[in-house]
Design an enzyme around this catalytic site. Structure first.
Site, mmCIF file in Angstrom:
data_model
loop_
_atom_site.group_PDB
_atom_site.id
_atom_site.type_symbol
_atom_site.label_atom_id
_atom_site.label_comp_id
_atom_site.label_asym_id
_atom_site.label_seq_id
_atom_site.Cartn_x
_atom_site.Cartn_y
_atom_site.Cartn_z
ATOM 1 N N ARG A 74 7.677 -0.884 -0.328
ATOM 2 C CA ARG A 74 8.966 -1.033 -0.994
ATOM 3 C C ARG A 74 9.023 -0.278 -2.324
ATOM 4 N NH1 ARG A 74 13.144 -5.008 -0.899
ATOM 5 N NH2 ARG A 74 14.730 -4.308 -2.374
ATOM 6 N N HIS A 107 -10.531 -1.593 -1.163
ATOM 7 C CA HIS A 107 -10.997 -0.336 -0.576
ATOM 8 C C HIS A 107 -10.005 0.751 -0.951
ATOM 9 C CE1 HIS A 107 -13.039 1.694 3.108
ATOM 10 N NE2 HIS A 107 -12.528 2.611 2.319
ATOM 11 N N ARG A 146 -8.520 4.312 -1.319
ATOM 12 C CA ARG A 146 -8.711 5.593 -0.643
ATOM 13 C C ARG A 146 -8.081 6.703 -1.479
ATOM 14 N NH1 ARG A 146 -8.707 2.078 3.833
ATOM 15 N NH2 ARG A 146 -10.210 2.678 5.440
ATOM 16 N N HIS A 200 -2.858 2.310 -0.117
ATOM 17 C CA HIS A 200 -2.707 0.885 -0.462
ATOM 18 C C HIS A 200 -3.236 0.651 -1.872
ATOM 19 C CE1 HIS A 200 -6.696 1.055 1.359
ATOM 20 N NE2 HIS A 200 -6.189 1.126 2.576
ATOM 21 N N GLU A 245 -15.091 -0.948 -2.071
ATOM 22 C CA GLU A 245 -15.514 -0.177 -0.907
ATOM 23 C C GLU A 245 -14.930 1.232 -0.983
ATOM 24 O OE1 GLU A 245 -15.406 -3.843 2.350
ATOM 25 O OE2 GLU A 245 -13.887 -2.262 2.422
ATOM 26 N N HIS A 285 -15.004 -6.772 9.063
ATOM 27 C CA HIS A 285 -14.034 -6.054 9.886
ATOM 28 C C HIS A 285 -13.581 -6.939 11.047
ATOM 29 C CE1 HIS A 285 -11.936 -2.199 10.221
ATOM 30 N NE2 HIS A 285 -11.758 -2.574 11.477
ATOM 31 N N GLY A 326 -10.003 -9.459 5.184
ATOM 32 C CA GLY A 326 -8.703 -9.142 4.615
ATOM 33 C C GLY A 326 -7.571 -9.213 5.610
ATOM 34 N N HIS A 327 -7.604 -8.350 6.637
ATOM 35 C CA HIS A 327 -6.453 -8.199 7.526
ATOM 36 C C HIS A 327 -6.042 -9.524 8.162
ATOM 37 C CE1 HIS A 327 -3.709 -6.044 10.196
ATOM 38 N NE2 HIS A 327 -4.209 -6.757 11.188
#
Length: 252
Positions: free
Chosen positions: A18, A43, A45, A50, A73, A201, A224-225
């Site tokens: 957003r 994490h 990148r 994100h 990470e 993961h 997390g996810h």
């Protein structure tokens, strides 16, 4: 007891979709800490899809002086680019308790494999030395049953993080036995080499208990996810507490 580190990347995904500052990554992390988690994971990148460097800095300030750990990470080989200073440089600013090195690239939606140390071991050694000089514990993301588990100690890292995606996929298919055994063998080999063992993961409330019962000596799980997805229904604080209850039940 296994430490729960909550990965807050998905909060940043929602914010970035957003624009603006909401939802707040720092406020979500604070809620997780209030619920009793033992750490916060991010994490970042280079493409900043994100978590962004400013999030890392804000979370470092939030966690400074707390017993809960900050875990960053990332791919240590990814070069700096506009707005992203590079993984080691970001760790030098944030001084996390743990740096988890992951061989991911921009083209990957998410991390999907561990290091091949026959290929990358020598390149990792000086980077690991730099991170340890900053006071970071260093963990390497590794596939279950990798032939390189013992080499992790040789390149100077302190822990492995077992990539648990294949276990989670097998669990969902109703046949996790072989994948769980592979994780258990990997953890045993790592401990025999003097390494700590993390895991992460696609771990969830459904599969975390069976995983921890089947794989002894897990120091930390980074989740997390699934956790953020479950929190959409039940709330962030109750969901973190549910995970802590799963860990406590396995210990009992």
């Amino acid at each position: 007891m296994t430490v729960l580190s909550v990965n807050v990347n998905k909060i940043a995904v929602l914010r970035n979709s957003r624009g603006g500052a909401l939802p707040s990554v720092a406020q979500a992390a604070q809620a997780c800490l209030d619920a009793g988690c033992g750490g916060i994971t991010v994490h970042p990148r280079p493409d900043q899809r994100h978590i962004r460097p400013d999030d890392v800095r804000a979370l470092a300030a939030l966690l400074r002086g707390r017993t809960a750990e900050f875990n960053i990470e990332g791919n240590p080989f990814a070069p700096a680019r506009d707005g992203y200073p590079g993984f080691v440089a970001l760790c030098a600013e944030a001084r996390p308790a743990q740096a988890t090195l992951v061989p991911d690239g921009d083209g990957q939606i998410t991390s999907d494999h561990g290091f091949d140390l026959r290929q990358d071991g020598e390149r990792l050694k000086p980077l690991i030395r730099e991170l340890k000089a900053l006071g970071c514990r260093v963990s390497l993301f590794m596939d279950a049953d990798s032939p390189d588990i013992e080499r992790v100690a040789d390149v100077g890292a302190d822990r492995i993080e077992i990539y648990t995606g294949p276990f989670a996929e097998a669990f969902d298919a109703g046949d996790a036995g072989r994948a769980l055994e592979a994780c258990a063998r990997t953890a045993e080999r790592a401990r025999a080499a003097g390494l700590g063992v993390n895991a992460g993961h696609d771990l969830s409330q459904a599969n975390l208990g069976p995983f921890l019962r089947g794989v002894a000596g897990i120091d930390e799980v980074s989740i997390g996810h699934a956790l953020i997805g479950e929190a959409l229904y039940d709330g962030l604080v109750p969901t973190v507490r549910n995970y802590l209850a799963v860990i406590a039940a396995v210990r009992a």
